[in-house]
Each structure stands twice: as C-alpha cells, then as structure tokens.
Design a protein around this motif. Structure first.
Motif, PDB file in Angstrom:
ATOM      1  N   PRO A 150      49.016 -35.219  32.427  1.00  0.00           N
ATOM      2  CA  PRO A 150      49.911 -35.843  33.327  1.00  0.00           C
ATOM      3  C   PRO A 150      51.038 -35.182  33.258  1.00  0.00           C
ATOM      4  O   PRO A 150      51.869 -34.835  34.384  1.00  0.00           O
ATOM      5  N   PHE A 151      51.902 -35.073  32.088  1.00  0.00           N
ATOM      6  CA  PHE A 151      53.322 -34.719  32.078  1.00  0.00           C
ATOM      7  C   PHE A 151      53.234 -33.098  32.407  1.00  0.00           C
ATOM      8  O   PHE A 151      54.264 -33.030  33.225  1.00  0.00           O
ATOM      9  N   TYR A 152      52.528 -32.217  31.785  1.00  0.00           N
ATOM     10  CA  TYR A 152      52.482 -31.088  32.220  1.00  0.00           C
ATOM     11  C   TYR A 152      52.121 -30.653  33.571  1.00  0.00           C
ATOM     12  O   TYR A 152      52.626 -29.661  34.314  1.00  0.00           O
ATOM     13  N   ALA A 153      51.163 -31.524  34.203  1.00  0.00           N
ATOM     14  CA  ALA A 153      50.826 -31.113  35.497  1.00  0.00           C
ATOM     15  C   ALA A 153      51.941 -31.535  36.635  1.00  0.00           C
ATOM     16  O   ALA A 153      52.111 -30.771  37.467  1.00  0.00           O
ATOM     17  N   GLY A 491      56.974 -36.098  27.416  1.00  0.00           N
ATOM     18  CA  GLY A 491      57.755 -36.592  28.464  1.00  0.00           C
ATOM     19  C   GLY A 491      59.052 -37.499  28.050  1.00  0.00           C
ATOM     20  O   GLY A 491      60.010 -37.818  28.817  1.00  0.00           O
ATOM     21  N   ILE A 492      58.902 -37.939  26.772  1.00  0.00           N
ATOM     22  CA  ILE A 492      59.819 -38.805  26.304  1.00  0.00           C
ATOM     23  C   ILE A 492      60.932 -38.326  25.186  1.00  0.00           C
ATOM     24  O   ILE A 492      61.990 -38.313  25.185  1.00  0.00           O
ATOM     25  N   GLN A 493      60.263 -37.492  24.280  1.00  0.00           N
ATOM     26  CA  GLN A 493      61.058 -36.875  23.150  1.00  0.00           C
ATOM     27  C   GLN A 493      60.363 -35.493  23.279  1.00  0.00           C
ATOM     28  O   GLN A 493      59.077 -35.313  23.156  1.00  0.00           O
ATOM     29  N   THR A 494      61.101 -34.447  23.419  1.00  0.00           N
ATOM     30  CA  THR A 494      60.482 -33.155  23.374  1.00  0.00           C
ATOM     31  C   THR A 494      60.605 -32.834  21.700  1.00  0.00           C
ATOM     32  O   THR A 494      60.926 -33.549  20.828  1.00  0.00           O
ATOM     33  N   PHE A 495      59.450 -32.081  21.523  1.00  0.00           N
ATOM     34  CA  PHE A 495      59.345 -31.741  20.060  1.00  0.00           C
ATOM     35  C   PHE A 495      59.172 -30.326  19.615  1.00  0.00           C
ATOM     36  O   PHE A 495      58.325 -29.529  19.876  1.00  0.00           O
TER      37      PHE A 495
END
Length: 528
Positions: A150-153, A491-495
C-alpha cells in the motif's frame, strides 16, 4: 488456521512500537495455532521457476534454531543451471510485465497484498520457527510486510507512474521524462527478516516493471515459499517472479548470471562483493544494498533514564541482537552513567531467554553454531579488555541443549579503539562508553565504517539539535522507549544507511526508494 478470518481480522495489529497494547486475544490464538503450525512442518519446499515447481538440485534439510530436532522442510539447492533457467524465465517475462500499464501492475500487486493479509499469522509463525524470533517480533514482521505494497502503490500514484511533462523550447515541440524498468533483478535476502525485507525489495522491483529472481538465505525457504506463492496466485505473468533456494554457490550463480541489477540486504562484506561484481564487466549495473551497522546511542544527563534503559535493552537484545539496526554501543554521560547502567542491567535481567513459542520469551536462540562461536569469542575478548556487567554464558542444559541459547551481554570499560566499539558483532551485546562532552561522544560514534542508525535520549533541545545535526547515519531516533535504534516501518521511518551501511544514499520504506529500480528516459517530440 482453525479460527475464522473474521476473528483473525479483529485481533490487534502488532507493530514494533505498540508495546503496551493488550494482546490477550492474540496470545490466546497463538497458544492454539503455534502447536498446530509446528505439527505441519517438515514438508518438501520446491523452487519456483517460470511459474512451476522445480526440484532440480541437491536436497538439503532446514532445521529450526529453536530445536534442532524440528525439521522445517526439505529444500533443493538450485544449481547454476537452475539459476540460469530462472533468469531466462524472468528475461522472457520482462517484455510482457514491463509493458503492463503501471496502474494494472498496482492492481495485481494489491491482490498479492490481500493474500499476504489473509496468511499473516502463518507467515509470523513460520518466521518464529525459522529464525527463532519472539512472538512479538515474528507477528510484527508479518504485519510490517502488509504495509509495503500500500505504501509504495501510493507513491506510484502520487508520482503518476513517474511520468511527467517538461517545458518546450520552441513551438510545436513537447518534452517529457519518465522512469522505466531496468530488466531482471537478482534479489538476495537475509535470514533475520525473511518476510518484510524481501517483500520490500521484490514488490518494488515488480511494481516498477522489472522481473525478479529471488534467493533467500539458506535457512529461509519456509517463509519464502509461503509468500512467493502469493505473487504467483495473483495473476502475474509466468516467470515474473522466481524462487531459487540454496547457499553461497546459488547466490554466486545468480549474481554472476545475466541479471540487469541486484538488490541485497545482509553483511557489508557480501554487499560490497556483489557491488564489485556488478560494476565491472561490460557495463555498470545498479546495486541496491542495505548492509551492516554499529548504531550508537547517546544518553545525556537530561534523559528519562527508565525510558533510555528500556529502549537500549530492547534495541540491543531484540532478536538476539541479530539486526543490522541493533544498538551495540551506548555513549553515556558521566553524571548519570552508574544510574543508567544499573537500570539497564535490571531491564536485561528481566528479559526471559528461552523458546520463543512461549508467551513471555523475549530472547530466543542465536541462528547457528557459528553465531554461538562468535558469541564465545566476544565474551573472551570482553573479559580481556573490559568488564562484563551481565551475561557471558551459554545455556546448555535442557531445554536449551538443542539450540544456541545465550545470555544477553552488557560490557563496560573497553578502550575506545577496541574492536567491539568499532565493528559490527551481530550478537545480543552492548558496550557502554562514558562521555563528558556530547559533541565529542558523537564524533566517537561517527568514527566507524557504518552509518545506519543512531539513537538519542535527552530532554535538552540544544543537545537534541546537536545530535540531529552531527550524527552520521541514515536513520535517527530520539527518546523511543520501544527501541533506541530499531523499529522502522514503511511510510513512518525510512530505512537505509551511509558509508558501509548502504550504497545508494536513498532509504527504503520512503519516497526515494522506488526510483532506484528504474532509469530515466527523456522524450522530445516535434509535431509533424
């Protein structure tokens, strides 16, 4: 599973930060389902090549680190010939999949997400047995994987498929730019996050129009076979995604094969080796890699010491310290050093070491005897160079005699140039270093080859600003009880990391990751 989908969907989601949630219902469900899942283990796990099962190659057994008598399944070591077949299948599928409109690709991959959601507890239990993760860590990882697609979409839609118009220089001319897929990606996954990390890499490669050959860690065939079938069942073209299990020979064949790029998560040494192989030869091929870390944490005199001690313990000893983001070194202000050390010891003593099938176990087994040997060497080195505050023993009597169970290790008094302060150990280990000047401590923490995560505890804004400005890492955390340097979420912390912790300077789980799987093409057209 024996409970209904409606009941499962009503259970609370486990994340890495909701440590105070009421999981009574979830725990009761797992009490029933974990033994049932264990009883189903031990089957044959084929490779998946061109949409079909493949049992070509030498058989090998996967055993659980929890108990060596638990047979997870029998896999097949994909030979170089089988790897070549998988790459050829992906090559054949590429012109089909890459020409599917990006909106349709998203629809199909969102179907994968629905299938993953329906089996998230099976995936979590598979990780529990395959890695030795606690219940909390295992189910949390499966839940994390659900948020990838869902985030990447959303990012694909927000960027309109990464296709945009440009300005025109003269009348009748139109200009545009778009990002296009690269080709076949060889993807190599780690043992410690066998669900979320590979799904992150695989779904991004597929979403952007590439095809995939995935090689999991040698012991991660169980989780891989479960989630890979979700991709196959969702209607992707045959060969768009392929699974080849095996060890170093299989991985070497994949990287040496006719792939157009690679995505990797694992050790710095292995990542650099992959990069070297793919950036020499006919032309430079893209390599996306997330690698090791030391992940220093700084505790100042203004910190809430109870929060800091819990955050340090959870970050250092969660998953037995076998995370690239685990905190392995803490710099502590002289003024609160003794108090913080005492609290950290108390928190660590309260962490139960044992079989992660049980509700209250936080620290499970190490992944292998090799890891146990590294632990023994680390203990010996720590005793020689400093003082062991807690831990240092392997638990060898029943019920610990069929796995590598060790105590979390807290060490102090090591010289600042000691290898344990500088090099990644990948063990349940944290060493404490004193400081009187925060800027100097951050300089010492930066003086390593890694730059993945860093943590901070303190309530002085100027000190926090100093940390945020000067810490050399791709992921920074401040004042987190749930983990000093661990717990990233899509979508909350990038890594992702700097220096020897990463290759691209862009982080996963964030808005800059998808473009790494594509290359740009500009179109300038004159009317005719």
């Amino acid at each position: 599973m024996t409970i209904s989908a409606a009941t499962r969907d009503a259970l609370p989601r486990v994340t890495y930060t909701n440590i105070n949630a009421d999981f009574t219902g979830l725990q009761a469900m797992l009490d029933t389902e974990i033994p049932a899942f264990r009883a189903r283990l031990g089957g044959v796990i084929p490779n998946l090549i061109g949409g079909r099962e493949s049992t070509e190659g030498a058989r090998f057994e996967m055993r659980s680190p929890i108990d060596s008598e638990i047979l997870l399944g029998t896999c097949f070591e994909a030979s170089p010939a089988a790897v070549a077949q998988a790459i050829a299948a992906a090559r054949k599928a590429f012109p089909i999949w890459s020409r599917v409109p990006w909106e349709e690709r998203l629809r199909l991959l969102e179907g994968v997400g629905s299938r993953l959601r329906a089996m998230r507890f099976e995936l979590g239990m598979a990780a529990l047995f395959e890695v030795g993760k606690s219940r909390f860590e295992s189910v949390g990882e499966a839940e994390e994987a659900l948020d990838m697609i869902p985030f990447y979409a959303g990012e694909m839609r927000r960027n309109e498929g990464f296709h945009r118009g440009l300005t025109s220089a003269i009348p009748g001319e139109t200009g545009s730019t778009r990002l296009k897929p690269i080709g076949v990606f060889g993807i190599v996954g780690p043992f410690n996050f066998p669900i979320a990390v590979p799904i992150n890499m695989i779904c991004c490669a597929l979403m952007t129009g590439n095809t995939v050959v995935y090689k999991p860690s040698q012991g991660a065939g169980l989780t891989s076979s479960l989630f890979m079938r979700c991709f196959l069942e969702a209607g992707l073209p045959e060969g768009a995604v392929n699974l080849v299990c095996g060890g170093d020979e299989t991985g070497a064949a994949l990287i040496a094969g006719a792939v157009d790029g690679a995505a990797f998560t694992g050790s710095t040494a292995a990542g650099r080796d992959i990069h070297a192989k793919l950036t020499t030869g006919g032309y430079v091929k893209p390599v996306i890699a997330e690698m090791g870390g030391k992940n220093p944490t700084y505790v100042t005199r203004s910190a809430d010491l109870d929060v800091a001690a819990e955050g340090l313990a959870r970050s250092a000893f969660g998953l037995q310290g076998q995370k690239c983001s685990s905190c392995e070194v803490a710099f502590v202000d002289d003024a609160i050093y003794d108090d913080l050390l005492s609290r950290l010891k108390q928190k660590t003593e309260a962490m139960k070491v044992g079989n992660p099938e049980e509700r209250d176990v936080f620290v499970g087994p190490l992944i292998s005897e090799d890891a146990g040997a590294r632990y023994a060497r680390a203990v010996s080195d720590a005793r020689a160079g400093g003082r062991i505050v807690f831990g240092g023993n392997r638990l060898s009597s029943a019920p610990f005699d069929r796995g590598v169970y060790v105590e979390p290790l807290i060490v102090e008094g090591l010289p600042g140039d000691h290898a344990h302060v500088k090099r990644e150990l990948f063990l349940p280990y944290v060493t404490l270093q004193r400081f009187s000047d925060l800027k100097d401590a951050i300089s010492r923490g930066n003086a390593v080859d890694y730059g993945l995560c860093a943590g901070f505890y303190g309530r002085d804004q100027a000190e926090l600003d100093t940390f945020l400005d000067q810490a050399e890492a791709g992921v920074l955390y401040a004042n987190r009880r749930s983990g000093a340097t661990t717990g990233a979420w899509p979508g909350i912390q990038t890594f992702g990391g700097w220096k020897n912790s990463g290759l691209t300077g862009k982080n996963g789980f964030g808005p800059h990751y998808l473009p790494l799987f594509m290359r740009e093409q500009s179109h300038t057209l004159m009317a005719y």
